[in-house]
Motif scaffolding. Structure first.
Motif, PDB file in Angstrom:
ATOM      1  N   VAL A  53      -6.946  11.418   6.019  1.00  0.00           N
ATOM      2  CA  VAL A  53      -6.899  11.413   4.360  1.00  0.00           C
ATOM      3  C   VAL A  53      -7.931  10.360   3.868  1.00  0.00           C
ATOM      4  N   ALA A  54      -7.332   9.539   3.892  1.00  0.00           N
ATOM      5  CA  ALA A  54      -8.148   8.217   3.419  1.00  0.00           C
ATOM      6  C   ALA A  54      -7.992   6.758   3.840  1.00  0.00           C
ATOM      7  N   GLY A  55      -8.927   6.579   3.833  1.00  0.00           N
ATOM      8  CA  GLY A  55      -8.755   5.393   4.296  1.00  0.00           C
ATOM      9  C   GLY A  55      -9.445   3.890   3.992  1.00  0.00           C
ATOM     10  N   THR A  56      -9.117   2.463   3.444  1.00  0.00           N
ATOM     11  CA  THR A  56     -10.136   1.494   3.308  1.00  0.00           C
ATOM     12  C   THR A  56     -11.306   1.110   4.674  1.00  0.00           C
ATOM     13  N   ALA A  57     -11.162   1.827   5.628  1.00  0.00           N
ATOM     14  CA  ALA A  57     -12.253   1.716   6.210  1.00  0.00           C
ATOM     15  C   ALA A  57     -12.967   2.872   7.000  1.00  0.00           C
ATOM     16  N   ASP A  58     -14.033   2.329   7.965  1.00  0.00           N
ATOM     17  CA  ASP A  58     -14.512   3.030   9.225  1.00  0.00           C
ATOM     18  C   ASP A  58     -13.551   4.007   9.687  1.00  0.00           C
ATOM     19  N   THR A  95       1.062  -1.141  -0.194  1.00  0.00           N
ATOM     20  CA  THR A  95      -0.306  -0.308  -0.138  1.00  0.00           C
ATOM     21  C   THR A  95       0.847   1.322   0.294  1.00  0.00           C
ATOM     22  N   HIS A  96       2.311   1.700   0.734  1.00  0.00           N
ATOM     23  CA  HIS A  96       2.781   2.400   0.524  1.00  0.00           C
ATOM     24  C   HIS A  96       3.667   2.219  -0.161  1.00  0.00           C
ATOM     25  N   ALA A  97       4.062   1.425  -1.709  1.00  0.00           N
ATOM     26  CA  ALA A  97       4.688   1.574  -2.298  1.00  0.00           C
ATOM     27  C   ALA A  97       3.103   2.669  -3.667  1.00  0.00           C
ATOM     28  N   ALA A  98       2.327   1.862  -2.845  1.00  0.00           N
ATOM     29  CA  ALA A  98       1.243   2.419  -4.651  1.00  0.00           C
ATOM     30  C   ALA A  98       1.229   3.855  -4.308  1.00  0.00           C
ATOM     31  N   VAL A  99       0.721   3.982  -2.903  1.00  0.00           N
ATOM     32  CA  VAL A  99       0.588   4.946  -2.299  1.00  0.00           C
ATOM     33  C   VAL A  99       1.710   5.881  -3.036  1.00  0.00           C
ATOM     34  N   GLU A 100       2.517   6.142  -2.840  1.00  0.00           N
ATOM     35  CA  GLU A 100       3.395   6.761  -2.962  1.00  0.00           C
ATOM     36  C   GLU A 100       3.068   7.285  -4.334  1.00  0.00           C
ATOM     37  N   VAL A 113      -6.772   3.131  -5.103  1.00  0.00           N
ATOM     38  CA  VAL A 113      -5.550   2.998  -4.665  1.00  0.00           C
ATOM     39  C   VAL A 113      -5.515   1.912  -3.670  1.00  0.00           C
ATOM     40  N   MET A 114      -5.213   2.076  -2.372  1.00  0.00           N
ATOM     41  CA  MET A 114      -4.504   1.877  -1.122  1.00  0.00           C
ATOM     42  C   MET A 114      -6.301  -0.120  -1.207  1.00  0.00           C
ATOM     43  N   THR A 115      -7.389   0.687  -1.705  1.00  0.00           N
ATOM     44  CA  THR A 115      -7.659  -0.920  -1.804  1.00  0.00           C
ATOM     45  C   THR A 115      -7.936  -1.903  -2.657  1.00  0.00           C
ATOM     46  N   ARG A 148      -9.993   8.603  -4.851  1.00  0.00           N
ATOM     47  CA  ARG A 148      -8.392   7.997  -5.987  1.00  0.00           C
ATOM     48  C   ARG A 148      -7.748   7.611  -5.618  1.00  0.00           C
ATOM     49  N   LEU A 149      -7.364   7.984  -4.016  1.00  0.00           N
ATOM     50  CA  LEU A 149      -6.202   7.417  -3.057  1.00  0.00           C
ATOM     51  C   LEU A 149      -6.459   6.163  -2.371  1.00  0.00           C
TER      52      LEU A 149
END
Length: 887
Positions: A295-300, A72-77, A276-278, A272-273
């Motif tokens: 900023v963004a998250g895959t869950a609540d 996820t870190h590589a995808a976000v960057e 990418v993380m999902t 969008r972010l």
């Protein structure tokens, strides 16, 4: 009265009988305790195994979450880097447009200015159908100098094109939603999706000046540059001015030599972010700001104490690139900093997540553990009641019978003894037998060993083992005893699980000679040889384990920054370590082969693919020495066969490695063909080189283990002398054979043949019905390429000289395959008309690569050539495949 002296030892031996009775009583008394403690220990081992399995799963889950965090870190960057590149392109084009504004006549500028002022300092601008419409607003710009107003209106026209060009096709348009302010915050350009009416309604501003103030505050919310940045690009989390959705605001300042041009603010939705993380990981992860906002998250994130966790994570950071782990109650956190920002990428999970992930494993472990415990205690109860109880009763009877037997032996008027055949020592004997043994010992005769040996010899002569035998045994005289001739009666038996010899001796002044030294020496030599082999294999295996660690660290060291001298030394170390590992592997394989433990696994494979794979492996070494490596496959070789592919490839690699090692100049040829012998299909592979060659004497001992051709080979080329011996063992294990022929200073040819099975089925013909023109100055490669193309179903026209291509009438629609040795040359006139080109070379890529109208492939990859020939060409074009050989 001669035998009465034996009575006192008999009486003294009664204490040992009492001890044996005590042993039986102790066994009977402690058997329950032994079973109980044994059961408890085994139960503890089962429980410990289940607990270890749970801990192992938890550790594996933590490792998987860490890997997910890194993905996820590589995808976000990567996403942020792509967005930053788009922003930078837009900024560069805007500054360029400001410095090189398009020339327009005064009438056009006047018309634009009047339209702008007539609209109440409001205007929609668009540079054309391909540009994005922009809304231009102003407050107090009617008092500006005309030149300044005209220049910003011209920039607004340019921005409508720049916003489309700043983002490459196929990437999200990160600049689609945003606005531009001049330095005085009086001139505003709104991007696509933003209008004055929508902004006034969303912000609640009653007039345009209030709207300008609101947007000015929004742009200043990202005033803090990212850590380590230069201030040109600033990023922050804000609310979208229209939708109020969380958005990533990026503020960019445009400058000219004369000063600031203005400020660009782009708004990217956090959705969008999140996507990418999902896509990178299905775990629970968040991108969190320094103050704990998500900023963004895959869950609540509701219910998660992210602010306090952020403070703990930042306090535990050791470096910019290090993973920080933190536990808060039963919840675990892992975090990595996002480069170029003050944000953290946080991955979190709890104990419940671990239990949910391993629920099936835990159920299986609990069922198996419970079953093992139940079976264990059931077995212990059965052993207690059905095995140990009856066994102890039988042991008591055995002890009593042994006591009676010993009494009879002591009272016997002849020398009686029970000798352990394996150790040649007495198990039971009477006093008279001790007297005979002592006299024989003083005469230098091991009596017990002689009895065992002579009894075994007589049993062998009679052809019946454990049958009564009788023989005479002489005992020479000594200082205290006269010579004796003993008459021996012996019979084999089994006592306490051991093979024993029951002997009865009468004094007949027996004669004996000792002849066991040679047999013992032979046994010791065989044991020493076995011990040497075991030691060598064991040490080779133990050395290989740390050597793998050395190779791994050398690879990591090679990825670090080193100067040329250090790189050269590192390469030499790598080469030495690889050579040592190869020697160790050869020793282990040779040991397995000698022990008959070498595994052979039959599998379906393609002989041409195997040949190409080995050629690709050694072609860099051959090219480095200036050698030419050719391939040749006979047309009769089936497309697929079944056999021990791994071991065939191992033999081929050893032979090609030797060919490259011992060939200083010239060429190496790999050939494969098949031969039918006694209804069996033999796959024959030949490796020919132009190396140093071998003499007939050297060929005789070529395949012996640890033997080189001569003493100078080790000093000149290295090696252990096991490679060819291992090849011979492998070929023999596969039911094949290997042989060599050679001429000194000319070269060598090694050929091995192994039986394989033909795989039924028709070979695919992907080029069926197509015509191909083949031009090659190298006859060997011309034949090989012709065979490949015809095997794929193509109709091939062969041209011998590629330089004369222009003189041949080649149909425009017919693909042309041109093969040349040597470096790439300028294409002939026939190939310079813009047609698609495929270059095949020894250093070409294993996968076909296309640059413009040119393809490049490896000459050792038939799949790449087929891929290039099957690639779709543009209308009106044909396909041109040009190969370059070695030399």
């Amino acid at each position: 009265m001669h035998w009465f002296p034996s009575l006192p030892p008999l009486l003294r031996a009664r204490s040992s009988f009492d001890g044996e009775d005590c042993d039986v009583s102790a066994l009977r008394r402690y058997q329950h305790r032994v079973l109980l403690w044994g059961g408890c220990l085994l139960s503890f081992a089962v429980v410990a195994g289940v607990v270890a399995l749970v801990l192992l799963h938890a550790s594996g889950f933590q490792t998987r979450r860490l890997e997910g965090l890194q993905r996820t870190h590589a995808a976000v960057e990567a996403h942020l880097v792509a967005a930053d590149a788009a922003h930078q392109r837009m900024l560069n084009m805007a500054e360029y447009a400001w410095r090189h504004r398009p020339d327009s006549d005064a009438a056009t500028r006047l018309a634009e200015r009047q339209r702008y002022l007539a609209g109440g300092q409001r205007m929609i601008v668009s540079a054309g159908p391909e540009s994005a419409p922009q809304m231009v607003l102003g407050v107090g710009t009617d008092t500006w100098p005309l030149a300044r107003l005209d220049r910003y209106l011209t920039l607004a026209h340019s921005l409508s094109v720049i916003r489309r060009l700043s983002t490459p096709q196929g990437e999200p348009d990160t600049a689609a939603s945003g606005f531009f302010f001049d330095p005085s915050h009086q001139f505003l350009v709104l991007g696509d999706g933003l209008t004055e009416q929508r902004l006034l309604a969303a912000t609640g501003a009653g007039h345009r000046a209030g709207l300008f103030q609101h947007l000015q505050l929004l742009s200043s919310s990202s005033a803090a540059a990212a850590p380590g940045g230069d201030g040109a690009l600033q990023i922050a989390l804000v609310r979208h001015p229209v939708s109020a959705a969380p958005s990533i605001a990026v503020r960019l300042s445009a400058h000219d030599k004369g000063g600031a041009i203005g400020t660009f603010v782009t708004l990217e939705p956090t959705d969008r972010l999140v996507r990418v993380m999902t896509a990178a990981d299905r775990g629970t992860s968040f991108v969190v700001t320094a103050d704990g906002r998500v900023v963004a998250g895959t869950a609540d994130a509701a219910g998660l104490p992210l602010p306090s966790a952020m403070r703990a994570l930042r306090a535990g950071r050791q470096g910019e690139e290090s993973v920080v782990a933190f536990r808060q109650g039963l919840r675990f956190y892992q975090a990595l900093p996002v480069a170029g920002t003050d944000w953290l990428l946080v991955n979190t999970y709890c104990v419940g997540d671990i239990a949910h992930d391993g629920r099936r494993l835990y159920v299986v472990a609990a069922v198996l553990g419970g079953g093992l415990l139940l079976g264990l205690w059931t077995l212990l109860a059965w052993l207690h009641w059905r095995v140990f109880g009856p066994a102890l009763a039988r042991a008591a009877r055995v002890y009593q019978g042994e006591q009676l037997s010993r009494s009879l032996i002591q009272l016997s008027p002849v020398g009686l003894c029970l000798i352990d055949r394996d150790e040649a020592r007495p198990v039971l004997q009477n006093e008279l037998m001790r007297h005979y043994a002592a006299a024989a010992e003083r005469s230098g005769i091991p009596l017990y060993l002689q009895l065992v040996q002579l009894a075994s010899e007589h049993e062998s002569g009679a052809g019946v083992f454990q049958a009564p035998v009788e023989f005479e045994l002489p005992v020479p005289a000594n200082d205290t005893s006269p010579a004796r001739q003993l008459l021996v009666g012996a019979v084999g038996a089994t006592y306490q699980g051991r093979s024993v010899l029951l002997c009865a001796l009468r004094d007949l002044s027996a004669r004996v000679e000792l002849e066991q030294q040679q047999a013992q020496a032979r046994q010791a030599a065989e044991a020493a040889s076995r011990a040497k082999g075991i030691f060598l294999a064991t040490m080779s295996h133990e050395i290989r384990t740390p050597l793998h660690g050395i190779l791994g660290h050398l690879e990591l060291l090679g990825r670090s920054t080193l100067d040329e001298d250090q790189q050269a030394r590192l390469r030499r170390i790598n080469q030495s370590a690889d050579s040592l590992l190869q020697i160790i592997n050869d020793v282990l394989d040779f040991s397995r082969a000698e022990a008959g433990q070498l595994e052979l696994e039959a599998e379906t494979f393609e002989p041409i693919t195997l040949l190409e794979r080995v050629a690709v492996l050694f072609s860099p070494l051959a090219e480095a020495k200036g050698l030419v490596m050719d391939l040749s496959v006979d047309a009769a070789v089936p497309a697929q066969v079944e056999g021990p592919q791994a071991r065939i490839e191992q033999v081929l690699r050893n032979l090609v490695s030797n060919a490259v090692k011992f060939t200083l100049s010239g060429r190496i040829a790999l050939r494969v063909r098949v031969e039918v012998q006694d209804d069996a299909l033999l796959l024959q592979i030949e490796v020919a080189d132009s190396g140093i060659g071998l003499s007939p004497l050297q060929l005789e001992r070529l395949f012996q283990p640890y033997v080189q051709a001569d003493a100078s080979i080790i000093s000149r080329f290295g090696g252990s002398g096991l490679g060819l011996s291992l090849c011979r063992e492998l070929c023999l294990r596969m039911g094949g054979q290997i042989h060599a022929r050679s001429t000194p200073a000319v070269g060598s040819v090694f050929t091995f043949a192994v039986p394989v099975e033909r795989v039924a089925g028709a070979a695919p013909r992907p080029l069926a019905g197509r015509s191909v023109v083949l031009a090659s100055a190298a006859a060997g490669w011309s034949d090989e390429l012709n065979r490949r193309l015809q095997a794929w179903g193509a109709h091939v026209q062969v041209i011998d000289d590629p330089a004369l291509l222009a003189q041949h009438d080649v149909d425009v629609a017919t693909p042309l395959v041109l093969f040349e040795r040597g470096p790439a040359r300028k294409l002939p006139a026939l190939a310079e008309d813009g047609r698609c080109v495929v270059r095949v070379s020894a250093d070409g890529p294993l996968r076909a690569q296309r640059r413009g109208s040119t393809w490049r492939v490896s000459c050792y990859s038939g799949e790449s050539l087929l891929q290039a020939l099957q690639a779709p060409a543009r209308p009106g074009q044909r396909l041109l495949a040009i190969g370059q050989g070695l030399d």
